[in-house]
Design an enzyme around this catalytic site. Structure first.
Site, PDB file in Angstrom:
ATOM      1  N   HIS A  34     -12.997   5.199  -2.833  1.00 46.17           N
ATOM      2  CA  HIS A  34     -12.491   6.470  -3.391  1.00 46.17           C
ATOM      3  C   HIS A  34     -12.927   6.802  -4.807  1.00 46.17           C
ATOM      4  O   HIS A  34     -12.701   7.913  -5.278  1.00 46.17           O
ATOM      5  CB  HIS A  34     -10.953   6.553  -3.349  1.00 46.17           C
ATOM      6  CG  HIS A  34     -10.393   6.253  -2.001  1.00 46.17           C
ATOM      7  ND1 HIS A  34     -10.761   6.941  -0.874  1.00 46.17           N
ATOM      8  CD2 HIS A  34      -9.519   5.306  -1.582  1.00 46.17           C
ATOM      9  CE1 HIS A  34     -10.115   6.455   0.164  1.00 46.17           C
ATOM     10  NE2 HIS A  34      -9.373   5.452  -0.227  1.00 46.17           N
ATOM     11  N   CYS A  86      -6.010   4.251  16.129  1.00 45.62           N
ATOM     12  CA  CYS A  86      -5.722   3.930  14.733  1.00 45.62           C
ATOM     13  C   CYS A  86      -4.331   3.305  14.679  1.00 45.62           C
ATOM     14  O   CYS A  86      -3.336   3.931  15.027  1.00 45.62           O
ATOM     15  CB  CYS A  86      -5.798   5.213  13.911  1.00 45.62           C
ATOM     16  SG  CYS A  86      -5.464   4.960  12.163  1.00 45.62           S
ATOM     17  N   CYS A 138      -6.004  11.199   8.549  1.00 46.42           N
ATOM     18  CA  CYS A 138      -5.986  10.114   7.561  1.00 46.42           C
ATOM     19  C   CYS A 138      -5.040  10.465   6.417  1.00 46.42           C
ATOM     20  O   CYS A 138      -5.106  11.547   5.859  1.00 46.42           O
ATOM     21  CB  CYS A 138      -7.357   9.909   6.938  1.00 46.42           C
ATOM     22  SG  CYS A 138      -8.626   9.500   8.101  1.00 46.42           S
ATOM     23  N   CYS A 198      -1.107   4.234  -3.281  1.00 49.00           N
ATOM     24  CA  CYS A 198      -2.290   5.038  -3.561  1.00 49.00           C
ATOM     25  C   CYS A 198      -1.825   6.482  -3.718  1.00 49.00           C
ATOM     26  O   CYS A 198      -1.044   6.985  -2.925  1.00 49.00           O
ATOM     27  CB  CYS A 198      -3.318   4.908  -2.429  1.00 49.00           C
ATOM     28  SG  CYS A 198      -3.916   3.224  -2.250  1.00 49.00           S
ATOM     29  N   GLU A 230       3.570   4.952  13.147  1.00 48.80           N
ATOM     30  CA  GLU A 230       2.741   5.887  13.896  1.00 48.80           C
ATOM     31  C   GLU A 230       1.422   5.251  14.323  1.00 48.80           C
ATOM     32  O   GLU A 230       0.846   4.430  13.618  1.00 48.80           O
ATOM     33  CB  GLU A 230       2.492   7.138  13.051  1.00 48.80           C
ATOM     34  CG  GLU A 230       3.783   7.907  12.856  1.00 48.80           C
ATOM     35  CD  GLU A 230       3.625   9.217  12.118  1.00 48.80           C
ATOM     36  OE1 GLU A 230       4.226  10.200  12.547  1.00 48.80           O
ATOM     37  OE2 GLU A 230       2.905   9.268  11.104  1.00 48.80           O
ATOM     38  N   GLU A 268      -1.054  -1.963   4.543  1.00 49.65           N
ATOM     39  CA  GLU A 268      -2.242  -2.689   4.087  1.00 49.65           C
ATOM     40  C   GLU A 268      -2.377  -3.936   4.959  1.00 49.65           C
ATOM     41  O   GLU A 268      -1.627  -4.913   4.788  1.00 49.65           O
ATOM     42  CB  GLU A 268      -2.086  -3.049   2.601  1.00 49.65           C
ATOM     43  CG  GLU A 268      -3.130  -4.018   2.076  1.00 49.65           C
ATOM     44  CD  GLU A 268      -4.565  -3.639   2.422  1.00 49.65           C
ATOM     45  OE1 GLU A 268      -4.989  -2.509   2.165  1.00 49.65           O
ATOM     46  OE2 GLU A 268      -5.285  -4.504   2.977  1.00 49.65           O
ATOM     47  N   CYS A 274      -2.070   9.250  -0.812  1.00 45.35           N
ATOM     48  CA  CYS A 274      -1.758   8.863   0.564  1.00 45.35           C
ATOM     49  C   CYS A 274      -0.275   9.085   0.842  1.00 45.35           C
ATOM     50  O   CYS A 274       0.582   8.626   0.094  1.00 45.35           O
ATOM     51  CB  CYS A 274      -2.128   7.405   0.796  1.00 45.35           C
ATOM     52  SG  CYS A 274      -1.719   6.830   2.453  1.00 45.35           S
ATOM     53  N   CYS A 316       4.170   1.304   3.035  1.00 42.84           N
ATOM     54  CA  CYS A 316       3.088   0.594   2.346  1.00 42.84           C
ATOM     55  C   CYS A 316       3.478   0.473   0.887  1.00 42.84           C
ATOM     56  O   CYS A 316       4.083   1.375   0.323  1.00 42.84           O
ATOM     57  CB  CYS A 316       1.771   1.370   2.471  1.00 42.84           C
ATOM     58  SG  CYS A 316       0.355   0.498   1.765  1.00 42.84           S
ATOM     59  N   ASN A 366      -6.798  15.154   3.139  1.00 41.29           N
ATOM     60  CA  ASN A 366      -5.824  15.828   3.998  1.00 41.29           C
ATOM     61  C   ASN A 366      -4.525  15.994   3.232  1.00 41.29           C
ATOM     62  O   ASN A 366      -3.915  15.012   2.818  1.00 41.29           O
ATOM     63  CB  ASN A 366      -5.567  15.004   5.264  1.00 41.29           C
ATOM     64  CG  ASN A 366      -6.794  14.959   6.139  1.00 41.29           C
ATOM     65  OD1 ASN A 366      -7.382  15.983   6.445  1.00 41.29           O
ATOM     66  ND2 ASN A 366      -7.213  13.756   6.511  1.00 41.29           N
TER      67      ASN A 366
END
Ligand code: SAH
Length: 374
Positions: free
Chosen positions: A223, A107, A341, A118, A94, A168, A121, A114, A298
């Site tokens: 974070h 973006c 995000c 995390c 995306e 990443e 995410c 990934c 989000n």
């Protein structure tokens, strides 16, 4: 006979010059073709009128300009757009365009899935498949530019690129660096270096390597202000803790006068949004030229986390500002089309290789870096 044609989007300027030299052509032909590809967004060699007839006829036999193709194009009520771009074997990534009054930010994704895992995410939950090729990274910019009617040096719809999509970027180093070179090259998209931002979860040795080869802006997904909490949220922190990470950031910032490192901090209710953590964060930020980007969490299906309350977000920001730390809240965009995000998911066809592949890559990267440093 299968005729494998070379995708010219895989080359930076020097690579393209070498390719043309290999065809027995003068290097300036590469420059002409770059302008057609990136300034005029032309993929048809037949339309490249200044190349000369014989080259125009020869190129389609050996080369293509092939960006990934859009499977889906979604527009948010707030103007954000998201494309799902199809790749090989049922994979897709995306790309998101975020228009603002004074700029337009694209973006861009760097990997299919990934491997960093995390906890908060959505991309992390789907596993890792493979790195994107240079053509698949710059192809995202090319596709968006074409869709948006971008004209380099005249009507720029894309003024900034952030490597903050799926993946990443520092674990796909060479392809990302090459694609970012094309974003910044005058014969490419011609963006100023500071308008191209690479965001990392903290692959420390590669931050130093990035500093050696590209002076793009750096963002770091922090974070949490202490190792205990950060390790829970960003497992990569076990490998390189906050101290080492901030040292690498200081070295990166020291290479260029007046540069600032952006620290991303996703605010999750009751997890990392207490004022005492804001105080800890402020102390860390005093060590280097930093600004903080607060991102209200989000949500995505299956997550255990919740967005911090508005009052908590403001209070967290206030602590930072009162301590003299630049801090802004990143307004959520494109939420209605899952383009915010941490909501990017793409499509990963093969998740089984995830851990083995990821561990192998990380180990290889560490070895490579050690060899490089020796
Ligand atoms: N792997 C890189 C590039 C991805 S950037 C990195 O971690 O920096 C994506 C940004 O969105 C990161 O700052 C990430 O931490 C943040 N993010 C991830 N999930 C999120 C979520 N659910 N809500 C808000 N921000 C999120």
């Amino acid at each position: 006979m299968t005729n494998v044609r070379t995708n010219l989007l895989d080359f930076d300027r020097n690579g393209l010059r070498d390719f043309f030299a290999g065809l027995g052509e003068k290097p300036y032909r590469a420059d002409q073709v770059m302008k057609w590809i990136y300034h005029r967004l032309e993929s048809d060699f037949g339309a490249m009128t200044d190349l000369g007839k014989s080259l125009r006829e020869k190129l389609p036999e050996v080369a293509v300009v092939a960006p990934p193709k859009a499977l889906l194009d979604k527009a948010s009520s707030d103007g954000t757009r998201k494309w799902l771009l199809g790749l090989d074997a049922g994979n897709a990534v995306e790309t998101v365009y975020i228009p603002e009054p004074t700029r337009g930010t694209l973006c861009v994704s760097s990997q299919i899935g990934c491997g960093l895992n995390c906890r908060f995410c959505s991309t992390g939950t789907q596993g890792f498949n493979r790195n994107l090729a240079t053509s698949e990274i710059i192809g995202q910019v090319w596709h968006a530019a074409k869709q948006l009617g971008n004209v380099t040096h005249q009507q720029r719809r894309i003024t900034n690129v952030v490597m903050m999509g799926m993946g990443e970027p520092l674990l796909n180093f060479d392809n990302v660096v090459r694609a970012m070179a094309l974003m910044r090259d005058d014969l490419g998209f011609g963006l100023a270096s500071k308008r191209v931002t690479l965001s990392t979860a903290g692959v420390v040795p590669m931050i130093d390597r990035l500093g050696e080869v590209a002076d793009v802006s750096l963002a770091v997904s922090l974070h949490a202000p202490n190792d205990e909490l950060r390790t829970q949220l960003v497992p990569l922190n076990k490998r390189w803790g906050i101290g080492e990470l901030l040292d690498a950031c200081s070295r990166y910032a020291a290479r260029k006068p007046r540069s600032t490192i952006t620290f991303e901090y996703t605010l999750m209710k009751g997890v990392n949004d207490a004022p005492v953590l804001a105080k800890q964060l402020a102390r860390l930020m005093h060590r280097l030229p930093a600004k903080v980007n607060l991102i209200p969490f989000n949500p995505f299906p299956g997550t255990q986390y919740q967005r911090s309350d508005e009052a908590a977000i403001r209070a967290f920001q206030a602590v930072l500002l009162n301590a003299g730390v630049q801090a802004m809240v990143r307004r959520t965009r494109g939420e209605d089309i899952d383009a915010a995000c941490g909501q990017l998911k793409g499509k990963v066809s093969d998740r089984t290789r995830r851990h083995a592949e990821f561990q192998r890559r990380l180990a290889a990267q560490a070895t490579e870096v050690q060899a490089h440093a020796a």
